[in-house]
Design a protein around this motif. Sequence first.
Motif, PDB file in Angstrom:
ATOM      1  N   GLN A 186      60.280  51.399  23.518  1.00 11.87           N
ATOM      2  CA  GLN A 186      59.161  52.098  24.147  1.00 11.87           C
ATOM      3  C   GLN A 186      58.177  51.099  24.734  1.00 11.87           C
ATOM      4  N   ARG A 187      57.944  49.999  24.034  1.00 10.45           N
ATOM      5  CA  ARG A 187      57.056  48.954  24.569  1.00 10.45           C
ATOM      6  C   ARG A 187      57.650  48.390  25.862  1.00 10.45           C
ATOM      7  N   PHE A 188      58.928  48.123  25.876  1.00  9.73           N
ATOM      8  CA  PHE A 188      59.572  47.596  27.069  1.00  9.73           C
ATOM      9  C   PHE A 188      59.547  48.611  28.210  1.00  9.73           C
ATOM     10  N   GLU A 189      59.738  49.890  27.882  1.00 18.51           N
ATOM     11  CA  GLU A 189      59.678  50.934  28.902  1.00 18.51           C
ATOM     12  C   GLU A 189      58.294  51.010  29.532  1.00 18.51           C
ATOM     13  N   ASN A 190      57.262  50.857  28.711  1.00 17.23           N
ATOM     14  CA  ASN A 190      55.887  50.875  29.230  1.00 17.23           C
ATOM     15  C   ASN A 190      55.673  49.742  30.227  1.00 17.23           C
ATOM     16  N   ILE A 191      56.196  48.562  29.900  1.00 17.28           N
ATOM     17  CA  ILE A 191      56.046  47.403  30.790  1.00 17.28           C
ATOM     18  C   ILE A 191      56.741  47.668  32.119  1.00 17.28           C
ATOM     19  N   LEU A 192      57.977  48.183  32.051  1.00 15.76           N
ATOM     20  CA  LEU A 192      58.721  48.455  33.280  1.00 15.76           C
ATOM     21  C   LEU A 192      58.025  49.500  34.139  1.00 15.76           C
ATOM     22  N   LEU A 193      57.504  50.540  33.506  1.00 12.62           N
ATOM     23  CA  LEU A 193      56.815  51.607  34.251  1.00 12.62           C
ATOM     24  C   LEU A 193      55.564  51.071  34.944  1.00 12.62           C
ATOM     25  N   LEU A 194      54.808  50.258  34.253  1.00 16.14           N
ATOM     26  CA  LEU A 194      53.593  49.684  34.841  1.00 16.14           C
ATOM     27  C   LEU A 194      53.933  48.734  35.990  1.00 16.14           C
ATOM     28  N   LEU A 195      54.982  47.937  35.809  1.00 16.88           N
ATOM     29  CA  LEU A 195      55.386  47.021  36.877  1.00 16.88           C
ATOM     30  C   LEU A 195      55.891  47.772  38.094  1.00 16.88           C
ATOM     31  N   GLU A 196      56.532  48.896  37.862  1.00 15.89           N
ATOM     32  CA  GLU A 196      57.030  49.704  38.982  1.00 15.89           C
ATOM     33  C   GLU A 196      55.888  50.166  39.879  1.00 15.89           C
ATOM     34  N   HIS A 197      54.728  50.409  39.303  1.00 15.52           N
ATOM     35  CA  HIS A 197      53.572  50.873  40.073  1.00 15.52           C
ATOM     36  C   HIS A 197      52.708  49.718  40.581  1.00 15.52           C
ATOM     37  N   SER A 198      52.964  48.513  40.116  1.00 18.44           N
ATOM     38  CA  SER A 198      52.170  47.368  40.550  1.00 18.44           C
ATOM     39  C   SER A 198      52.577  46.951  41.961  1.00 18.44           C
ATOM     40  N   THR A 199      51.589  46.670  42.811  1.00 13.81           N
ATOM     41  CA  THR A 199      51.857  46.240  44.190  1.00 13.81           C
ATOM     42  C   THR A 199      51.547  44.763  44.405  1.00 13.81           C
ATOM     43  N   ARG A 200      50.829  44.163  43.493  1.00 15.96           N
ATOM     44  CA  ARG A 200      50.518  42.741  43.613  1.00 15.96           C
ATOM     45  C   ARG A 200      50.170  42.192  42.230  1.00 15.96           C
ATOM     46  N   GLN A 201      50.371  40.891  42.099  1.00 15.55           N
ATOM     47  CA  GLN A 201      50.061  40.267  40.818  1.00 15.55           C
ATOM     48  C   GLN A 201      48.564  40.378  40.530  1.00 15.55           C
ATOM     49  N   ASP A 202      48.255  40.743  39.331  1.00 17.62           N
ATOM     50  CA  ASP A 202      46.895  40.846  38.820  1.00 17.62           C
ATOM     51  C   ASP A 202      46.172  42.121  39.263  1.00 17.62           C
ATOM     52  N   ASP A 203      46.906  43.111  39.802  1.00 21.37           N
ATOM     53  CA  ASP A 203      46.249  44.403  39.993  1.00 21.37           C
ATOM     54  C   ASP A 203      46.180  45.096  38.631  1.00 21.37           C
ATOM     55  N   LYS A 204      45.620  46.299  38.567  1.00 23.58           N
ATOM     56  CA  LYS A 204      45.372  46.927  37.268  1.00 23.58           C
ATOM     57  C   LYS A 204      46.670  47.236  36.525  1.00 23.58           C
ATOM     58  N   PHE A 205      47.733  47.568  37.275  1.00 23.90           N
ATOM     59  CA  PHE A 205      49.007  47.852  36.610  1.00 23.90           C
ATOM     60  C   PHE A 205      49.630  46.571  36.049  1.00 23.90           C
ATOM     61  N   TRP A 206      49.500  45.501  36.821  1.00 21.28           N
ATOM     62  CA  TRP A 206      50.011  44.202  36.367  1.00 21.28           C
ATOM     63  C   TRP A 206      49.286  43.761  35.094  1.00 21.28           C
ATOM     64  N   ARG A 207      47.970  43.889  35.098  1.00 24.04           N
ATOM     65  CA  ARG A 207      47.182  43.489  33.935  1.00 24.04           C
ATOM     66  C   ARG A 207      47.540  44.331  32.717  1.00 24.04           C
ATOM     67  N   ALA A 208      47.772  45.616  32.947  1.00 26.71           N
ATOM     68  CA  ALA A 208      48.148  46.498  31.843  1.00 26.71           C
ATOM     69  C   ALA A 208      49.521  46.118  31.291  1.00 26.71           C
ATOM     70  N   ALA A 209      50.447  45.764  32.196  1.00 33.21           N
ATOM     71  CA  ALA A 209      51.770  45.331  31.756  1.00 33.21           C
ATOM     72  C   ALA A 209      51.670  44.038  30.949  1.00 33.21           C
TER      73      ALA A 209
END
Length: 476
Positions: free
Chosen positions: A56-79
């Motif tokens: 589940q932790r790994f799935e969360n990371i993948l989901l957040l990265l899927e929505h990230s458009t650039r390094q250090d955006d909010k999804f990247w930071r959350a991942a």
Amino acid sequence: MAISVTDYLGIDKSKFNSTGALDSILDFDTKMYIDIALLKQCSISEFKDAYKKVTQRFENILLLLEHSTRQDDKFWRAAKQQLHFNEQPGVCLGLSKYGTRGRGFGEKLENQLLSDAKIIISAGIKDTRIFELMPLFEENIGPDRLSDMVVSIIYEELVAYSKNIFSKFLFTSDFDPKTQLPINPYNKFPIIFVPKSILQDIPLAWSWEDIDRVQHENEEIKRSFNETIGYTWKKATSSRVRKSDLRYYILNYPGFLIDLLSKYETKTPLEYDFTKDRSGQIIWYESAKKIADDYPLKLHWSQNISSEDIYNTVKTICLHFKDLVENNKLYSLLYNDNGSAKHESAAQLIFYGIADAYCKTNDIDLSREANAGRGPVDFKFSKGYDFRILVEVKKTSNNDLVHGIEIQVGEYEKSEKTKRSIYLVIDGDWNGAEKNKKALNKFIERMEKDNITISEIVYVDAREKEAASTYKKARK
């Protein structure tokens, strides 16, 4: 001082062994790791949801990265936050060289992992098992770091498991107020037990050669892969490939990674055989105690002890170890039942266990892998602050045999402010041994010719005299 949990707390060993938990050594890490594949099939009640928590932790990371458009955006930071974890030294596992402290990933490594995961996701692969494979292809990521992350994720399960085991025994100890578990006197963290059924001594439950049988997506890739990687393991005895090569194919050829994941999924994970203990990570402790009792060593010195007294004492211990190996069948602990040699660390641990037993009775401080200079020396013997003697243990199969005495010991002597050291060379009929011995002898001759003082060398003949199974006393 080497001491197990059961010895420290006075717990009955036979009863403890029936629990299936690892009887950890409290003052340094046992070089084993939690294998996620073994965790998946674990039937212990406390861990029924453990694998699901990890994925589940790994799935969360993948989901957040899927929505990230650039390094250090909010999804990247959350991942990155999901990838970050706090170290839990209580389990006493891994590759920590200076005690029982684990290592996190660190920001640079976190960004590296996320960048590679993002590339893989962009190729259409959204499989959490890519994190389980990362020790194969990510630089600076080993099974110990991945295991440390798993420990942080299933920490509550490990605490509950440990509480259940401790509840079966009576003992006196200081307790951690948060977990209500006994405190490790060496690192002041609660003592955490880990089931032996989820531990391994290697990062994955399949071998490197399995990669060679992956079905590559086309003949061009297959030919390129074999030229770059296949030749590496076919020409050498180690069958190792460079992580950078494997990483290139994983990130650039999605079909290769898909087939690799498929191979990983179908490979049945095998539990580590703690009875045979191929890595020599467990058997040394009880065996060394038994040997020290069977072959006691009395050491004497005057009241006004000198550095020479300490040196002679350490040399006596080394020579006694030599005698035990050569004349009392201690060599058998350096081999598996099939005659293959155990890893060099097995020899180091056996020496440590025996030397530690003798040091206890003679008020000598012995530390393993002292944090000194460019890297760890195997052992440091000391009496107070001023008297320190260093001992490094190497097998003749080690290709760094000359380097160990030429560079490492010299650096250790400078940093530890000592002028004396011993190089304990364990010799056997191993691959590369003759070549390495010749190189060492040439180095010694060169130093003698130039009147350069080097460590005293103690050779130990560990060649098999009889079948390894004949040494029964140390195994009981």
